[in-house]
Design an enzyme around this catalytic site. Structure first.
Site, PDB file in Angstrom:
ATOM      1  N   HIS A  72      28.803  -1.410 -20.826  1.00 34.30           N
ATOM      2  CA  HIS A  72      29.880  -2.393 -20.642  1.00 34.30           C
ATOM      3  C   HIS A  72      29.237  -3.689 -20.622  1.00 34.30           C
ATOM      4  O   HIS A  72      29.988  -4.807 -20.093  1.00 34.30           O
ATOM      5  CB  HIS A  72      30.416  -1.903 -19.399  1.00 34.30           C
ATOM      6  N   HIS A  73      27.747  -4.017 -20.523  1.00 29.71           N
ATOM      7  CA  HIS A  73      27.392  -5.300 -20.142  1.00 29.71           C
ATOM      8  C   HIS A  73      27.218  -5.997 -21.468  1.00 29.71           C
ATOM      9  O   HIS A  73      26.958  -7.224 -21.384  1.00 29.71           O
ATOM     10  CB  HIS A  73      25.933  -5.462 -19.422  1.00 29.71           C
ATOM     11  N   ALA A  74      27.379  -5.329 -22.856  1.00 24.72           N
ATOM     12  CA  ALA A  74      26.808  -6.293 -23.918  1.00 24.72           C
ATOM     13  C   ALA A  74      27.878  -7.331 -24.028  1.00 24.72           C
ATOM     14  O   ALA A  74      29.314  -7.025 -23.876  1.00 24.72           O
ATOM     15  CB  ALA A  74      26.880  -5.363 -24.956  1.00 24.72           C
TER      16      ALA A  74
END
Ligand code: VJV
Ligand code: CA
Ligand code: ZN
Length: 396
Positions: free
Chosen positions: A148-150
């Site tokens: 979820h951070h990309a």
């Protein structure tokens, strides 16, 4: 095996399971917290319980360049596809002027087969989304996804390709509204940012929030999307900032209250649920006191709403507990949680790795002593009040 364990296909709906064993063989480095092997451990426990007989099992393909480019910039993908691990000098990490896009540091190292690893994770997520869109699955499981951070053109926090955003974009071809829910201990910043300016996706993340001491530092209660009223995305990001030591009881009551209200108001056609297992007690990076039961109760609550759903993995840095949680959550998806034995199957591979032979270790078994709970009843109520107020601005 399936008959002897009493596990049968759920009646009236289909669950699909999407994985790629090649993905699990990749290494971020010996002591890096992210261990793709946890996927092998999870899958072997799921199969030991005989659950594969109750699902459609798919070996997924790698996502194509064009599919990755539905979200990511081609500059970033071209670099990701060509940069070699040798580009990082051992003593000068991050000092190399040739390295860009936040690649090559200690969080997002370059390793052999990096591009393959990323495209396989996205491939599983996309296959899951397509099974939902074609209505062949009611619940599609992609434990290898959930990164979820990309960002569009940046790696961040162990994530290079945002498989969740790519999968949600696929869901949006068919569903007018999609709800994204994130129970990883970290803020789901990449997914939130990707859908910041649309009212077709609501994002809600539950996470530890301590802007100066806990990654990524974003996700305050009043970060709710663009402030401009002219932007349709305004009010469509929900953030639930939490402190160390939250318990199953507190978390589940907050989750049911908030997600219940959001579904009632927003009426999503599909749900994307990121089940990061670093919110469990005893996680190497996490700080919460959740048990497998409390983490799974979130999946159970979402399932009971009868909305097509993708289950993604995510964080989770104590592999034996990751495997327990994702096994229990797979059993919830196929509705056999009351039939499976709480004692790990005799023949489960790596059985001794689990330390206790139970699927549901107590906090005492995991930690010795529970982490102090810093979440007050007042804070919990403030959060519910804020979200209730925020939802008044969401069109139904
Ligand atoms: O806190 C950070 C960033 C730093 C710079 C890099 N150092 C190593 C740590 C501090 C500010 N990064 C976080 C990233 C967490 C990513 C979570 C991902 C997910 O679960 O949400 C979704 C999959 C962080 N916390 C802990 C570490 N990094 C960490 C990284 C290491 C490490 C130990 C801890 C990298 C390499 C090695 N050890 C050998
Ligand atoms: Ca989260
Ligand atoms: Zn995490």
């Amino acid at each position: 095996l399936a008959e002897s364990s009493g596990i049968t296909r759920p009646k009236g709906y289909n669950v699909s399971f999407h994985c790629n064993p090649e993905m699990e063989k990749h290494h971020f480095g010996m002591t890096h917290p992210m261990k793709p092997w946890r996927l092998t451990l999870s899958k072997s426990l799921i199969y030991s319980y005989g659950m594969s007989f109750a699902m459609d099992n798919y070996l997924t393909r790698a996502a194509t360049y064009e599919e990755l480019a539905s979200f990511h910039s081609t500059d970033y993908l071209d670099f990701l596809g060509t940069v070699l691990p040798e580009a990082v000098p051992r003593d000068l990490e991050n000092q190399n002027p040739d390295l860009k896009f936040n690649l090559g540091g200690s969080d997002c190292p370059l390793f052999d087969g990096l591009y393959d690893y990323c495209s396989m994770s996205a491939g599983s997520a996309l296959d899951a989304a397509r099974k939902i869109v074609s209505q062949q699955s009611d619940i599609a499981i992609a434990w290898g996804g959930g990164l979820h951070h990309a960002k569009k053109a940046e790696a961040s926090g162990f994530c290079y390709i945002n498989d969740i955003v790519i999968a949600i974009l696929e869901l949006l071809r068919f569903y007018p509204r999609v709800l994204y829910i994130d129970i990883d201990v970290h803020h789901g910043d990449g997914v939130e940012e990707a859908f910041f300016s649309t009212d077709r996706v609501m994002t809600v993340s539950f996470h530890k929030y301590d802007p100066n001491n806990f990654f990524p530092g974003t996700g305050a209660l009043d970060d709710n999307g663009p402030k401009s009223e002219h932007n349709p995305g305004a009010h469509h990001a929900v953030n639930v900032p939490l402190q160390d030591g939250i318990t199953d009881e507190q978390y589940d009551s907050l989750f049911n209250n908030i997600v219940g209200r959001i579904v009632e108001k927003f009426r999503p056609g599909a749900i994307a649920l990121q089940c990061g297992a670093d919110s469990l007690a005893g996680d190497r990076l996490g700080r919460f006191n959740l048990q497998v039961q409390g983490h799974g109760a979130c999946v159970e609550f979402c399932k009971r709403m009868n909305i097509p759903m993708i289950l993604f993995g995510g964080g989770g840095y104590t592999p034996r507990n990751v495997a327990r949680a994702w096994t229990y959550e797979t059993s919830i998806a196929i509705n056999c949680q009351d039939k499976i034995s709480p004692i790990l199957p005799e023949h489960a591979p790596w059985r001794e790795h689990f330390r206790q032979d139970t699927l549901f270790p107590t906090i005492e078994q995991i930690l010795g002593e529970a982490r102090a709970n810093k979440n007050t009843a007042k804070k919990m109520q403030d959060i519910v009040n804020h979200v209730t107020e925020q939802l008044r601005f969401v069109q139904s």
